[in-house]
Scaffold this active site. Structure first.
Site, PDB file in Angstrom:
ATOM      1  N   HIS A   1      57.323  23.302  30.414  1.00 53.64           N
ATOM      2  CA  HIS A   1      57.708  24.183  29.296  1.00 53.64           C
ATOM      3  C   HIS A   1      57.138  25.595  29.441  1.00 53.64           C
ATOM      4  CE1 HIS A   1      59.631  20.935  27.223  1.00 53.64           C
ATOM      5  NE2 HIS A   1      58.521  20.219  27.155  1.00 53.64           N
TER       6      HIS A   1
ATOM      7  N   ASP B   1      62.445  14.579  32.519  1.00 56.31           N
ATOM      8  CA  ASP B   1      61.647  14.462  31.291  1.00 56.31           C
ATOM      9  C   ASP B   1      62.601  14.352  30.099  1.00 56.31           C
ATOM     10  OD1 ASP B   1      58.532  15.303  30.522  1.00 56.31           O
ATOM     11  OD2 ASP B   1      59.967  15.752  28.921  1.00 56.31           O
TER      12      ASP B   1
ATOM     13  N   HIS C   1      62.285  15.842  27.408  1.00 53.06           N
ATOM     14  CA  HIS C   1      62.423  17.182  26.832  1.00 53.06           C
ATOM     15  C   HIS C   1      63.090  18.105  27.834  1.00 53.06           C
ATOM     16  CE1 HIS C   1      58.784  15.368  24.916  1.00 53.06           C
ATOM     17  NE2 HIS C   1      59.414  15.784  23.817  1.00 53.06           N
TER      18      HIS C   1
ATOM     19  N   ASP D   1      58.876  10.371  29.545  1.00 50.69           N
ATOM     20  CA  ASP D   1      59.003  10.113  28.112  1.00 50.69           C
ATOM     21  C   ASP D   1      60.408   9.684  27.712  1.00 50.69           C
ATOM     22  OD1 ASP D   1      59.537  12.664  28.942  1.00 50.69           O
ATOM     23  OD2 ASP D   1      58.105  13.636  27.598  1.00 50.69           O
TER      24      ASP D   1
END
Ligand SMILES: [Zn+2]
Ligand SMILES: [Zn+2]
Lengths: 456, 562
Positions: free
Chosen positions: A110, A149, A151, A238
């Protein structure tokens, strides 16, 4: 020629945490350690464990504009995580290893080009640092990053949005249902790197079967066309069915099968916060898959068996896959002026929220649309920390393959910004010569960082 | 007075130490019957000394090493509970292996229950194949041994006279395959080792010695002979540990040194870092199987004074095998010892024969005798130096799991190269020169191993793991699982508890004196957080008795190492 070994740097950073109860804390890789040690995986002749090493400040400056400077945004743990990825990459390029797994903390995907603080548990982007390192130290040009991921890998996307030589593919839970709220199919890269960014949002609750539909029908065919010299997997875990942050239904075996098919040169751990129910099993399965071993006996205790998928959601994914394949296949035939306008500069405004540090950032990013190179980039960034005056900085980035004209213009832009009182700091990142400048207005001082020359 | 005896492959060495001074030493050939060599050496150093004056006898032995190498043991079957993880086909053990249902996870929780009918079936098949020894090992059994115990009970219910060995009792550390091998070898050798121990005890008693008898382990610590019955495999590879401790005893405290033990066909290298021998980070390899046996980090290089040297085309090559004595001592082939003799670096053997050996090698290449000799010695020195460098870089490359560990890693280089063993004198000064170190050949170098055995300290350790969320604790070395009753159990209390267990353990082995100056070698605490709330702690503590040697030997000193 690829030899047989898989390299592992295991750096659980048992003495580093964002805060004592934060998901990104000391305990995160503890059970993974237990599982890997107990299995005796590190005794397998196909797996070789390496001691971690620190990335240099210069390695970071090649990628990020850290405000006010690199040292104020990174801890040693960050340098070790990033350095471990470059260490394995060195061994892979030198032919000592066929592939590797940087099983490290803290994560990085990120972290964007400009860094005012911590976003989504990340300060610096391990994969991006790796990519620039590979280009600078090993002359590797075409690189693909596949982000698995839950996200959206918005930081990695941001850094390579205008880079035609880096293909970034991210599949993730639909941004309307999870942090950071981005990563839609229409985010396809800037005018100089159109369709070099591919986002596949997935509806919550999706399992292995549809995940592999995406892999087989979109990701692998695109990679085959792109022909990267080096493939990096941003290995976030995740998407697992037990993850407390995500809502997907992937299993350890699903992740392992994906790893086998993708056959990345290097997997770098990203997220994954089901530290007991997922990480020990997913990490083990990925490591076995990289080493070419049977992973079918890795089964998490709560393994639900194969789950029926919601047909309506599956259909939605199939439509996205079809749409993106179209985009990919027609990428060289589209009229870029129609999409991006016909100006000399393409510009976009960005609002960036730092969820961990509560910073609001406003950016104006401009990229030179150059016929001879990817074009230099300028960023006017203002960060509001919620107290005092917002800090405002100006950043100039010259790409690795910049043409002479862009280089000259970029240096002019840097000089010009140095003369403007509104910018507290002005930065210049010249990837073509591996030189970085930072100007501090208050001190009226310029820092220079020159990295080691190639081959050193 | 202390006695140290090292029963090596070719020689059995013994020393008698009196307040830090060497009173007598002996070197006798090692015979097939180890016990007779041991007694012969003992008798030689005991001439005119009353048995009652001997406070302790420590010996290192190759008995287990030989049993394993020669496979002189009964077959052992395996019943394993690997649970989910690696494919069982990746675990290849050299015997009949039965895999049954049942699994424990990393926190010691049962995730798959046992099926005892599978145990019955496995033992029936093992019995049909003539087995009466079995090792039972489960993954994560060091975190919860319930399954192992249930299986063992079931095996005994079927066959009460079978010898059953359990994984959690032989090794408390993580690493399932190594635990399997350790349990397997323990099961295989225990009976024969027991027989050996009884004979030693009897023989030594016959000599009127009433002092304590200890045996050296691969990690350089000693155990009372009686207690070593529990862990026979740990007595393997005690030879290199003995010479390393010997060097430690014969050099000033606190030094960083490389130990070069040059024998006939191999050269053993070890490191002493700031006065302490370096332990291998993982257990030793035994008969090409990986075990949990803690050992000093020793690298064996296949070159020594008796290695065969041959000319191949335009090259001179040193082979790793031995074909008898050096040429200068009447052997059939030229060796590095001959080269040393020609260069005047040793006085062993006949110089004319040594020259003849070099002549044979060098004549076809037009090299003089001296040129060949220096080429041979340079080869040996290069090989050993390269291995020393590699040892240091391997040590620097040890993984680190904490930020501070990564940051504190610095390059440590030795100051001295200490030579022991037969070939040391000729090579050590040149090896040291290449590494930029001082060469040292300590007094009594030929019996450094026996000295090392004599001064080795007894070692005991206890590892406690507490899981406050589940309210349980484990003492790894004892295979004990207890409940935590106190609500306020914390790191300090864990440490206290571990020390208590160590004292208990020491008492059981008759080592009450050793608990002074305990060292805490591991101390880890992890908060377990679920949904942003701390639900418990995982506490790992290892305490051990002081490692190392009882005192330095030499310049009349009895100064206890502080
Ligand atoms: Zn994530
Ligand atoms: Zn240009």
């Amino acid at each position: 020629m690829r030899n047989k070994k898989t390299g592992l740097v295991f750096f659980p950073a048992f003495d580093w945490a964002i805060s004592p109860t934060h998901p990104e804390r000391e305990e995160r890789l503890l059970y993974t350690r237990d599982q890997i040690f107990e299995e005796g995986v590190l005794d397998l002749p196909e797996i070789e464990e390496y001691a971690p090493r620190l990335a240099t400040i210069h390695d970071i400056a090649r990628v990020h504009f850290c405000v006010p400077r690199v040292q104020s945004q990174v801890t040693e743990a960050h340098l070790i995580a990033a350095g471990s990825a470059t260490l394995l990459a060195d061994a892979i390029v030198h032919g000592e290893l066929k592939n590797g797994f940087a099983l490290v903390r803290p994560p990085g995907h990120h972290a964007m080009r400009v860094v005012h603080g911590n976003r989504g548990f990340c300060n610096i982007n391990n994969e991006a640092i790796l990519v620039e390192y590979l280009r600078r130290h090993h002359g590797i040009k075409r690189i693909a990053i596949v982000d698995s991921d839950v996200h959206h890998g918005d930081g990695t996307q941001d850094i390579f949005y205008h880079d035609p030589d880096v293909l970034f593919i991210s599949f993730h839970q639909d941004g309307r249902t999870i942090y950071p709220g981005t990563g839609f199919p229409n985010e396809l890269g800037g005018p100089g790197a159109y369709a070099r960014t591919i986002n596949i949002p997935l509806p919550p609750g999706l399992g292995d079967e549809t995940f592999h539909y995406v892999v087989d029908n979109l990701i692998l065919p695109i990679l085959e066309d792109f022909k990267p010299e080096f493939i990096v997997n941003s290995a976030g875990q995740d998407n697992h069915f037990t993850d407390p942050l995500g809502s997907m239904r992937f299993t350890a075996r699903g992740y392992a099968e994906f790893t086998r098919k993708l056959n990345p040169h290097l997997a770098v751990l990203e997220g994954g916060y089901a530290i007991e129910t997922a990480l020990p099993y997913v990490n083990l399965a990925i490591l076995l898959a990289l080493a070419g071993h049977d992973y079918s006996y890795v089964r998490e205790p709560e393994w639900p068996g194969t789950m029926p998928e919601n047909p309506e959601r599956v259909a939605r994914v199939q439509r996205v896959v079809e749409q993106l394949r179209n985009v990919w296949e027609n990428r060289d035939r589209v009229d870029l002026d129609k999409i991006f306008g016909a100006g000399t500069f393409f510009q976009r405004r960005k609002h960036i929220y730092y969820d961990t540090d509560y910073i609001e950032e406003e950016q104006l990013e401009r990229v030179r649309r150059c016929p001879n190179c990817p074009g230099y980039i300028t960023i006017d960034s203002r960060a509001d920390h919620g107290y005092g005056h917002p800090s405002r900085v100006f950043c100039v980035s010259i790409p690795f393959t910049a043409c002479g004209a862009c280089q000259t213009e970029a240096y002019d832009a840097y000089e010009q910004a140095r003369g403007l009182a509104q910018y507290q700091f002005v930065y210049l990142q010249d990837k073509s010569t591996d030189t970085f400048l930072a100007f501090d207005r208050d001190k009226d001082q310029e820092w220079v960082s020159e990295g080691p020359k190639v081959g050193e | 007075m202390y006695i140290g005896i090292d029963v090596g492959g070719t020689c059995t060495d013994a020393v008698l130490l009196d307040r830090g001074l060497v009173r007598a030493m002996a070197k006798v050939p090692t015979r097939e019957d180890l016990l007779s060599s041991l007694l012969e050496a003992l008798d030689e150093i005991m001439k005119g000394v009353e048995g009652e004056l001997v406070e302790r006898v420590v010996f290192s032995t190759t008995v287990i090493t030989n049993l394993i190498a020669e496979k002189k043991y009964d077959p052992v079957g395996l019943i394993l509970m690997p649970g989910p993880g690696l494919s069982p086909s990746l675990y290849r053990f050299p015997t009949d292996t039965y895999i049954i249902q049942g699994a424990i996870d990393y926190r010691g929780r049962e995730i798959i229950p046992l099926r005892l009918t599978e145990v019955d079936q496995a033992v029936a098949e093992l019995a049909a194949r003539g087995y009466h020894k079995v090792a039972v090992v489960g993954k994560f059994s060091c975190r919860n041994h319930r399954h192992e115990k249930e299986v063992a009970a079931r095996v005994r219910w079927n066959y009460p006279d079978w010898h059953v060995e359990l994984g959690h009792q032989v090794a408390g550390q993580l690493n399932f395959p190594r635990r399997v091998v350790s349990a397997y070898l323990t099961c295989a050798t225990r009976e024969k080792y027991q027989f050996f121990v009884r004979s030693v005890q009897e023989a030594i008693a016959q000599r009127g010695i009433k002092g304590a008898i200890f045996i050296l382990k691969a990690d350089g610590g000693t155990l009372p002979l009686e207690s070593s019955l529990e862990v026979p495999v740990e007595t393997i590879f005690s030879g290199p540990a003995a010479s390393t401790l010997g060097v430690q005893a014969l050099t000033p405290p606190g030094e960083t040194a490389v130990v070069v033990d040059i024998g006939g066909t191999t050269t053993d290298l070890a490191l002493i870092l700031s006065g302490q021998p370096l332990l291998a980070s993982r257990g030793a390899r035994v008969d090409d199987m990986l075990t949990h046996v803690r050992a000093l980090a020793v690298k064996s290089v296949p070159v020594g004074g008796d290695s065969v040297v041959e000319r191949v085309g335009k090259d001179i090559i040193i082979y790793s095998e031995r074909l008898g004595a050096p040429y200068c001592l009447g052997g059939p082939m030229p060796t590095p010892t001959d080269a040393l003799r020609v260069l005047g670096l040793t006085r062993l053997g006949d110089v004319d024969r040594a020259r003849e050996a070099m002549q044979m090698l060098g004549a076809p290449l037009g090299l003089s005798v001296a040129e060949v000799a220096s080429r041979v010695t340079t080869r040996v020195i290069e090989t050993i130096t390269r291995e020393i460098e590699a040892m240091f870089s391997r040590w620097e490359q040890e993984p680190a799991y904490r930020v501070w560990e990564v940051l504190q890693k610095k390059k440590v280089r030795p100051g001295t190269v200490v030579g022991v063993g037969g070939g040391a004198a000729g090579f050590v000064s040149q090896i040291a020169a290449r590494l930029g170190c001082y060469p040292v050949i300590p007094p009594y170098a030929p019996v450094a191993n026996a000295i090392g055995a004599a001064v080795a300290r007894p070692t005991l350790q206890v590892t406690l793991r507490a899981d406050t969320e589940q309210g349980i604790y484990i003492i790894q070395e004892e295979g004990y699982q207890g409940k935590i009753t106190e609500r306020s159990f914390n790191e300090e209390k864990a440490l206290e508890l571990a020390k208590e267990w160590l004292c208990k353990r020491a008492a059981r082995h008759g080592l009450e004196d050793c608990v002074e100056g305990l060292e805490v070698t591991r101390r880890e605490v992890f908060n377990m957080v679920r949904d942003w709330v701390t639900v418990g702690r995982l506490i790992d503590v290892t305490v051990q008795t002081r490692r190392g040697i009882l005192h330095h030997v030499g310049a009349g000193g009895t100064s206890d190492e502080k």
